[in-house]
Scaffold this active site. Sequence first.
Site, short mmCIF file in Angstrom:
data_model
loop_
_atom_site.label_atom_id
_atom_site.label_comp_id
_atom_site.label_asym_id
_atom_site.label_seq_id
_atom_site.Cartn_x
_atom_site.Cartn_y
_atom_site.Cartn_z
N ARG A 75 27.96 33.83 57.34
CA ARG A 75 28.41 34.68 56.39
C ARG A 75 30.03 35.79 56.77
O ARG A 75 30.74 35.74 55.87
CB ARG A 75 27.37 35.62 55.83
CG ARG A 75 26.13 35.04 55.36
CD ARG A 75 25.26 35.79 54.93
NE ARG A 75 25.43 36.58 53.79
CZ ARG A 75 24.50 37.32 53.12
NH1 ARG A 75 23.51 37.92 53.81
NH2 ARG A 75 25.17 37.99 52.02
N CYS A 95 26.02 45.30 56.02
CA CYS A 95 25.34 44.05 56.09
C CYS A 95 25.20 43.45 54.73
O CYS A 95 26.69 43.62 54.23
CB CYS A 95 23.81 44.23 56.44
SG CYS A 95 22.97 45.28 55.35
#
Length: 278
Positions: free
Chosen positions: A175, A233
């Site tokens: 990611r 995050c």
Amino acid sequence: MSNFVTVDELNDLLAEGTPVRVIDVRWRLDRPDGRHEYREGHIPGAVYVPLDEELSTHGEPSEGRHPLPSTETLQAAARRWGVNRGDVVVAYDDANGVSAARAWWLLRQAGVDVRVLDGGIRAWAAAGLETATDDVAPETGDVVLDEIGADALSIDEAAALPASGVLLDVRAPERYRGETEPLDPVAGHIPGARSLPTVLHFDADGRMLDRDTVLATFAAAGVTPGASVAAYCGSGVTAAHTALIAVEVGIDAKVFPGSWSQWSNTPGRPVATGAQPG
């Protein structure tokens, strides 16, 4: 004093009648409501805490998926959990402490003596200790919380941090690199952020690794003594776990609660891809 408590230590506290309030913060991206798991078995006396409802609020996509609750909302929730002035709060989950750390991060800012159960409910069960299946509804507590938010970065502060400190992206490496993005509209990372996946901090049983190993991992990500450090995050939950680990080894780390969900939903924000900060 450690920010963690072991299963044996918690069991002793409960047996001694110490004023401790245990909260069950089971939550996952694919199953945000952990009440079913809670009712299947929880630490006796533990109150279930819905992360999406009491440890965050909801707004526009440009605010991220888990914006901070107001201090008033968090205080009302803590009182519902039965927390009184002077109580110790112990948070646990079944996800390596990731969601419990969100409660730790918020309550710590609010002036509460709060710990995370090392190993969570799995460690409790592995020790052969009793579990319960009731819905715990304690008497309303009287705790008064300090204002929260001092350990949170705004989106502009997160954008500026790499120029003077270390901004850690604690999502999965793919990611960070922008190879995949299962939840948000844009793939990649905040320019200047360094990759440090939170899974590097705990073992297969969900317990934190030893201090020297953790410090070496942070150092490899560019965290040097005295550096300004913050973590983000996907939506501000997992980053709190990195802050917990950092504080445990003596590193003062803040959190960008809007995280990638806010950044990627805010027009005009630049995006970096690949393995380098960019």
